[in-house]
Design an enzyme around this catalytic site. Sequence first.
Site, short mmCIF file in Angstrom:
data_model
loop_
_atom_site.label_atom_id
_atom_site.label_comp_id
_atom_site.label_asym_id
_atom_site.label_seq_id
_atom_site.Cartn_x
_atom_site.Cartn_y
_atom_site.Cartn_z
N HIS A 94 0.82 -1.53 0.26
CA HIS A 94 0.19 0.31 0.01
C HIS A 94 0.78 1.17 0.11
O HIS A 94 2.40 1.14 0.46
CB HIS A 94 -1.14 -0.24 0.80
CG HIS A 94 -0.52 0.41 2.34
ND1 HIS A 94 0.11 1.94 2.94
CD2 HIS A 94 0.08 -0.29 3.41
CE1 HIS A 94 0.58 2.07 3.87
NE2 HIS A 94 0.74 0.46 4.39
N CYS A 95 -0.21 2.65 -0.54
CA CYS A 95 0.40 3.63 -0.28
C CYS A 95 0.30 4.52 0.20
O CYS A 95 -0.77 4.09 0.82
CB CYS A 95 1.36 4.38 -1.83
SG CYS A 95 0.04 4.59 -2.70
N ALA A 96 -0.14 5.63 0.03
CA ALA A 96 -1.60 6.32 0.10
C ALA A 96 -2.91 6.19 -0.41
O ALA A 96 -3.81 5.57 0.37
CB ALA A 96 -1.19 8.05 0.53
N THR A 102 2.26 2.48 -5.29
CA THR A 102 1.77 0.89 -5.44
C THR A 102 1.99 0.13 -6.15
O THR A 102 2.53 -1.20 -6.64
CB THR A 102 0.65 0.89 -4.51
OG1 THR A 102 0.75 1.58 -3.05
CG2 THR A 102 -0.01 -0.81 -4.82
#
Length: 150
Positions: A94-96, A102
Site C-alpha cells: 500500500h501507499c496512500a 503501489t
Amino acid sequence: MGVQPPNFSWVLPGRLAGLALPRLPAHYQFLLDQGVRHLVSLTERGPPHSDSCPGLTLHRMRIPDFCPPSPEQIDQFVKIVDEANARGEAVGVHCALGFGRTGTMLACYLVKERALAAGDAIAEIRRLRPGSIETYEQEKAVFQFYQRTK
C-alpha cells in the site's frame, strides 16, 4: 470481522494484492482473512493501528508521495514477495491511495514474475487497477527495472 480496505484488489490472486492505506483494525483483519501475512508500507509514515494485528508482518519502505521507488527498494520488495510466496503467504502493498507507488511496485513484480516488458506490465496494472502509476518518474522506474532484469 474484517472490512475490506479501500482500493483492495488482487494482482496475483492469493499471492499479491494492492490497496490504499489501511486505517482501521478491521482492515488488517480483512487482510489476514484473505491470507495476507505481509504488508509492505510505502508511505513516509507508518499505517495507523498496524500493531493491532500480530499475525501480519509489516515491512516499511519510505517513499515520498508521487516519487518512484529506488532500485534497491524495488529489489527488496521483489525479495519480500518471492520469499513470502515460497512459504504460501500472500503479500499486500500500500501507499496512500494505492495508485502511484503501489502500482509501480506491482508493475515491477509483474515484469519479474511474468517476464513482461515494462510497457506491458504497466498496461496490465492499469487494467487491473485503473489510475495506477501516476508520474513519468514512476513509469521510468518500471522501465529501468526491466532493463536491469532482462
